[in-house]
Design a protein around this motif. Structure first.
Motif, short mmCIF file in Angstrom:
data_model
loop_
_atom_site.label_atom_id
_atom_site.label_comp_id
_atom_site.label_asym_id
_atom_site.label_seq_id
_atom_site.Cartn_x
_atom_site.Cartn_y
_atom_site.Cartn_z
N GLY A 106 0.81 -1.20 0.00
CA GLY A 106 0.00 0.00 0.00
C GLY A 106 0.85 1.26 0.00
O GLY A 106 2.03 1.22 0.35
N ILE A 107 0.22 2.35 -0.41
CA ILE A 107 0.91 3.64 -0.42
C ILE A 107 0.33 4.50 0.70
O ILE A 107 -0.89 4.66 0.78
CB ILE A 107 0.73 4.36 -1.77
CG1 ILE A 107 1.31 3.53 -2.91
CG2 ILE A 107 1.39 5.74 -1.72
CD1 ILE A 107 1.07 4.11 -4.28
N ARG A 108 1.21 4.99 1.54
CA ARG A 108 0.82 5.90 2.61
C ARG A 108 1.45 7.26 2.33
O ARG A 108 2.64 7.35 2.05
CB ARG A 108 1.27 5.35 3.96
CG ARG A 108 0.40 4.17 4.39
CD ARG A 108 1.06 3.29 5.41
NE ARG A 108 2.24 2.58 4.97
CZ ARG A 108 2.26 1.55 4.09
NH1 ARG A 108 1.15 1.15 3.53
NH2 ARG A 108 3.37 0.94 3.78
N CYS A 109 0.64 8.29 2.41
CA CYS A 109 1.15 9.65 2.23
C CYS A 109 1.27 10.31 3.59
O CYS A 109 0.44 10.09 4.46
CB CYS A 109 0.20 10.46 1.34
SG CYS A 109 0.14 9.89 -0.37
N ARG A 110 2.31 11.10 3.74
CA ARG A 110 2.56 11.79 5.00
C ARG A 110 2.84 13.26 4.70
O ARG A 110 3.52 13.58 3.74
CB ARG A 110 3.77 11.16 5.68
CG ARG A 110 4.05 11.70 7.05
CD ARG A 110 5.14 10.90 7.76
NE ARG A 110 4.66 9.55 7.98
CZ ARG A 110 5.41 8.46 7.80
NH1 ARG A 110 6.65 8.57 7.41
NH2 ARG A 110 4.92 7.26 8.02
N ARG A 111 2.31 14.12 5.54
CA ARG A 111 2.58 15.55 5.42
C ARG A 111 3.86 15.89 6.17
O ARG A 111 4.34 15.10 6.99
CB ARG A 111 1.40 16.35 5.98
CG ARG A 111 0.18 16.23 5.08
CD ARG A 111 -0.92 17.15 5.53
NE ARG A 111 -1.92 17.23 4.48
CZ ARG A 111 -3.21 17.39 4.70
NH1 ARG A 111 -3.66 17.49 5.92
NH2 ARG A 111 -4.04 17.48 3.70
N ALA A 112 4.38 17.09 5.94
CA ALA A 112 5.61 17.53 6.61
C ALA A 112 5.45 17.55 8.12
O ALA A 112 6.43 17.42 8.86
CB ALA A 112 6.02 18.90 6.09
N THR A 113 4.23 17.69 8.60
CA THR A 113 3.96 17.70 10.05
C THR A 113 4.10 16.31 10.66
O THR A 113 4.09 16.17 11.87
CB THR A 113 2.54 18.20 10.31
OG1 THR A 113 1.61 17.31 9.65
CG2 THR A 113 2.35 19.62 9.84
N GLY A 114 4.20 15.27 9.81
CA GLY A 114 4.31 13.90 10.29
C GLY A 114 2.99 13.16 10.30
O GLY A 114 2.95 11.95 10.49
N GLU A 115 1.87 13.88 10.09
CA GLU A 115 0.57 13.22 10.10
C GLU A 115 0.32 12.49 8.78
O GLU A 115 0.76 12.93 7.72
CB GLU A 115 -0.56 14.22 10.38
CG GLU A 115 -0.81 15.19 9.23
CD GLU A 115 -1.91 16.20 9.52
OE1 GLU A 115 -3.09 15.80 9.47
OE2 GLU A 115 -1.57 17.35 9.76
#
Length: 183
Positions: A156-165
């Motif tokens: 699977g592909i998980r996306c993460r923001r710069a905030t870590g969330e």
């Protein structure tokens, strides 16, 4: 370069910038010339592909959107990935065309570099020992490259923001065979 060959721990890179063609489609006649040009006259990254020979473990061109095409590369090995959504490169034309909010997380254009197609950049994976060599080789090219994530064993592909969330994009790219919505 082939779709098969990525391994857990490999870094994920893209050439150039993403989202320009998708924004040009959304803006239509109001699209600035630089965005329109990316849609109407894409530049295949043949030279970059040649520079990656012997260094990249797997590669694919981004025609259906980053997440959709990366999924094809991952499916070949049964792997997954973490994508740093804010690291995906956006052009100055994209940021200007997206308006005052730019490509910020509140912008309706935030997901375009992840899901819009027709940019025809390369998405490729590189084993850690080769990353510096790839970055040196492509630094002198017309398109450059940017590390945007890492290959994982977990599918699977998980996306993460710069905030870590973690971040779940609404769109995953162009679907050639959409699911039957009638039952």
């Amino acid at each position: 370069l082939q779709r098969r060959g990525a391994q857990p721990g490999d870094r994920i890179y893209v050439t150039g910038t993403l989202g320009d063609a998708g924004l040009a489609l959304l803006l239509g006649a109001a699209a600035p010339g630089a965005l329109r040009s990316r849609l109407d006259f894409p530049e295949p990254r043949v030279e970059a592909g040649l520079q990656l020979h012997g260094l990249a473990s797997a590669a694919i061109d981004i025609s259906d959107g980053l997440l959709a095409d990366l999924a094809h590369l991952l499916e070949a090995e049964g792997l997954g990935a973490v994508i740093e959504a804010d690291a995906v490169p956006r052009s100055d034309a994209f940021l200007a065309g997206a308006g005052p909010a730019g490509a910020g997380q509140a912008s309706r254009f935030y997901e375009l570099p992840l899901s819009a197609g027709d940019d025809y950049e390369l998405c490729f994976t590189v084993p850690a020992p080769h990353c510096a060599a790839v970055e040196r080789r492509l630094a002198d090219s017309s398109c450059g490259c940017q590390a945007i994530g890492v290959i994982e064993a977990r599918p699977g592909i998980r996306c993460r923001r710069a905030t870590g969330e973690d971040y779940l994009p609404a769109g995953r790219g162009y679907q050639h065979f959409p699911e039957d919505r009638h039952g």
